[in-house]
Design an enzyme around this catalytic site. Structure first.
Site, short mmCIF file in Angstrom:
data_model
loop_
_atom_site.label_atom_id
_atom_site.label_comp_id
_atom_site.label_asym_id
_atom_site.label_seq_id
_atom_site.Cartn_x
_atom_site.Cartn_y
_atom_site.Cartn_z
N HIS A 223 0.81 -1.22 0.00
CA HIS A 223 0.00 0.00 0.00
C HIS A 223 0.84 1.27 0.00
O HIS A 223 0.28 2.36 -0.12
CB HIS A 223 -0.96 0.00 1.19
CG HIS A 223 -2.20 -0.79 0.95
ND1 HIS A 223 -3.40 -0.23 0.59
CD2 HIS A 223 -2.41 -2.13 0.99
CE1 HIS A 223 -4.31 -1.18 0.43
NE2 HIS A 223 -3.73 -2.34 0.68
N ASP A 639 -4.20 16.98 -8.61
CA ASP A 639 -3.66 17.66 -7.43
C ASP A 639 -4.34 17.21 -6.14
O ASP A 639 -4.05 17.71 -5.06
CB ASP A 639 -3.78 19.18 -7.56
CG ASP A 639 -5.22 19.64 -7.77
OD1 ASP A 639 -6.14 18.78 -7.70
OD2 ASP A 639 -5.42 20.83 -8.02
N ASP A 681 -19.31 26.40 -10.27
CA ASP A 681 -18.20 27.00 -9.53
C ASP A 681 -16.86 26.81 -10.25
O ASP A 681 -15.81 27.13 -9.70
CB ASP A 681 -18.11 26.41 -8.12
CG ASP A 681 -17.81 24.91 -8.14
OD1 ASP A 681 -17.87 24.29 -9.23
OD2 ASP A 681 -17.53 24.35 -7.06
N GLU A 688 -21.06 15.66 -8.16
CA GLU A 688 -21.39 16.06 -9.53
C GLU A 688 -20.93 15.00 -10.53
O GLU A 688 -21.61 14.72 -11.52
CB GLU A 688 -20.73 17.41 -9.85
CG GLU A 688 -21.35 18.58 -9.10
CD GLU A 688 -20.58 19.87 -9.29
OE1 GLU A 688 -21.21 20.94 -9.25
OE2 GLU A 688 -19.35 19.80 -9.47
#
Length: 700
Positions: A223, A639, A681, A688
């Protein structure tokens, strides 16, 4: 009285046996679902790798973006990475009340951090980046295989997977004591993922590593991998930080992970590795591998290897078609050796000088690609590179062989049967038998292996005639009460002593009366959680299950036998579970031993709809694909801000449209991204993103 005692004894044994059977079935459910998720991750990664191999960028900007989607940790040179993650330019506001770090670190800093995290405080991004920077500098000087001796401390404590569960780490330190010159620790990988406090665990471990570099040792786990972290959202806590800070921290964490040592040797007799071994495991090779090259062991090197082979063939005067005509169409096109442009006149010395510089640079770049050196990789004097240089006359391994070595020690599991075979359950590594263990122990004069990687109900488990010890330190891993955590202590005699624990706040608050019935109540709670997860899995595959049931229901009666039901469910889910034993908990049968599968599926849909007020066919699709959608969302969200920018969406959709052979103009993609941005926005959040899939499904 004697008969009564025997009767009570029989009843009690039968009761305990039933509890144990329920516990084992519950365990199988949890483990099968967990491994199926790991398989999904590898399949999803392979899909994106295929897209990248067959995508032709139309500009250098697109090429840079696509390459950074999976290799963001590799896209910086040494100096560039330090400049990008410049912590000194960050200001800590006066309102900050959390712990403060100054380097070199002292034990008081570690104590302050532990107290702060107990109070749910966060460490400022400036200190986090500084800590990661110093940790990276330290790790780069370490060998691939750390060496620990019990001569310098009373004992060595080995801890297994923690998986972001900070309470377990606190409990280990409470029971066993903090790291110190007289108390050495080996943390055997998988510090992150699944739990909610991965970042805090990394901060604590890295702090103790820098304070006690000779007493604290960290191994890499499967991991500690950029691609795996994308699925599990390793550092979700970064979202609470300013966007630019979180991005820098994640970049540094990825880079630190690839510098973690691969194994630890205790007194040259006990090998500590995260996953396991294979019949090709070679500790000499592991000692010399440049481990930082493998930011993700899931990301294979096929494309680079094939490019390298083709270029070598061209160097020898062979064409690819002559070397391997069968693969001529399938392989991506390779840029041949650059041919210098016609030289300008010597009269214009400035133009001629420019031409010479350009020609030399092109040849250097081609040679770099030929020997598989990335432009972003700067030659650094590290322990691994020094070992490689001092043994330059030794054997030369291919990148694929090195990758296989690391993949096996991070992903493999032991099995009771002899031999070594591919680990199809996890999708990576292998299964190794007792004969493989015996050969490795004999070859390197070892007493036994310590590994982690698998959750065990008691926190530890011996196998292979007590030559392989699995240690797992994340208690309540699947559900509260599902398993204990454990750590093992080794003294100079190397005899393992185990300490088990369970960081269970619920258990601590029970009264004495409640504790007497606690095992039964706890098993019921864990069992219900497992069956709830299994029912979600079944519901997510409703369409496939209907098709499988109809194959057995030739007369379209809506009824099938229990045996056929079990075979059909396994053919769809491939979980390897005892379905006939689990059936009473999942479905009701009729008096004549048949199962009405249509009404059973309706009941499943009704149960899920009561939790989510969405159309059942749509809900099925979302349940089946939610984890994949989350991973795709994180891949696009480069990011890791929790939001997809329009540019990120635009570049990724170019990749998809190329794969699907759909000609999309820039205006079309811009219209699409604006339609998904419901609150206007300028970014797309995960809700969304899911809503877009819901609308597409409804329109279909």
């Amino acid at each position: 009285a004697f008969k009564a005692a025997v009767l009570i004894q029989q009843w009690y044994r039968r009761h305990v046996a039933r509890l144990e059977m329920r516990r084992r079935c519950t365990w199988r459910i949890f483990q099968s679902i967990e491994y199926a998720c790991e398989q999904d991750q590898i399949k999803l990664h392979n899909f994106f790798s295929y897209l990248m191999e067959h995508f032709t960028p139309s500009s250098s900007k697109e090429r840079d973006f696509i390459s950074r989607m999976f290799v963001s940790g590799e896209s910086f040179k040494e100096a560039e990475l330090e400049k990008y993650c410049d912590y000194e330019s960050m200001e800590v506001p006066d309102s900050y009340t959390g712990p403060r770090l100054s380097f070199p670190l002292l034990p008081d800093h570690a104590t302050a951090l532990l107290e702060a995290f107990k109070q749910k405080q966060q460490l400022h991004a400036r200190y986090v980046l500084n800590l990661l920077h110093e940790t990276r500098k330290h790790l780069k000087q370490l060998p691939n295989i750390s060496h620990v001796s019990t001569c310098y401390s009373e004992e060595v404590t080995v801890c297994g997977d923690l998986h972001g569960q900070l309470d377990d780490l606190f409990l280990i330190f409470y029971k066993n004591g903090l790291p110190s010159p007289s108390k050495s620790y080996v943390f055997n990988g998988d510090f992150v993922d699944r739990g909610k406090q991965s970042l805090e665990i990394l901060i604590v471990l890295f702090t103790f590593l820098l304070i006690y570099p000779k007493e604290v040792h960290l191994n890499r786990g499967n991991h500690e991998d950029h691609m795996v972290n994308l699925r599990y959202g390793t550092c979700a806590g970064l979202i609470a930080m300013p966007r630019v800070h979180g991005k820098k921290i994640l970049k540094m964490i990825q880079n630190v992970f690839c510098w973690l040592p691969l194994a630890t040797l205790i007194d040259q007799k006990v090998l500590v590795i995260h996953g396991g071994i294979s019949d090709t495991t070679d500790l000499d090779m592991l000692e010399k591998i440049q481990r930082n090259k493998f930011i993700s062991v899931l990301r294979g090197k096929k494309r680079k290897e094939s490019n390298r082979n083709v270029e070598i063939q061209e160097l020898n005067g062979e064409s690819k078609a002559e070397a391997d005509p069968a693969e001529n169409e399938a392989a991506p096109s390779i840029s041949p050796q650059p041919r210098p442009a016609q030289a300008p006149s010597m009269a214009n010395r400035l133009e001629f000088s420019r031409w010479v510089r350009q020609t030399v640079q092109e040849q250097i770049e081609w040679c770099r690609r030929l020997v598989d050196i990335s432009e972003s990789e700067e030659e650094e004097l590290t322990y691994s590179s020094v070992v490689s240089m001092t043994d330059s006359d030794g054997p030369c391994w291919t990148r694929q062989e090195e990758w296989k070595q690391i993949l096996d020690i991070l992903w493999s599991d032991p099995m009771p049967q002899e031999g070594c075979r591919v680990n199809t359950v996890r999708g990576g590594g292998c299964y190794f038998g007792p004969d493989v263990t015996g050969k490795i122990l004999e070859k390197y004069n070892l007493q036994f292996l310590i590994r982690s990687h698998e959750c065990k109900q008691e926190g530890y488990e011996f196998c292979h005639n007590r030559k392989v010890l699995t240690i797992f330190s994340a208690s309540n891993y699947y559900e509260i009460g599902s398993n204990r955590g454990a750590y093992v202590k080794l003294g100079p005699d190397l005899v393992p002593h185990f300490v088990q624990f369970q960081a269970n706040k619920t258990a601590h608050t029970l009264t004495m009366t409640q504790r007497q019935g606690f095992p039964v109540a706890l098993i019921s709670r864990v069992e219900e959680s497992a069956f709830r997860a299994l029912r979600e899995k079944l519901f997510a595959h409703t369409s496939a299950l209907i098709s499988a049931f109809k194959a057995y229901d030739k007369d379209n009666t809506g009824r099938i036998t229990l045996n056929n039901w079990a075979m059909a469910v396994e053919s769809v889910l491939h979980l390897g579970l005892p379905w006939r034993m689990l059936r009473p908990q999942l479905a009701r049968s009729t008096a004549d031993g048949m199962l009405e599968y249509k009404s059973w599926l309706d009941d499943l849909a009704m149960e899920q709809r009561s939790q989510e007020h969405i159309q059942s066919s749509l809900l099925e699709v979302i349940y089946r694909n939610r984890s994949n959608l989350e991973t795709i969302f994180r891949i696009i969200d480069r990011d890791h801000s929790g939001l997809i920018s329009f540019e990120e969406f635009h570049q990724t959709w170019k990749l998809f449209s190329s794969h699907m052979n759909i000609a999309l103009t820039d205006d079309s993609i811009n219209d699409l991204v604006r339609s998904i941005d419901f609150n206007k926005d300028g970014n797309i959040d995960f809700n969304e993103f899911l809503e877009a899939f819901r609308l597409v499904k409804q329109s279909q």
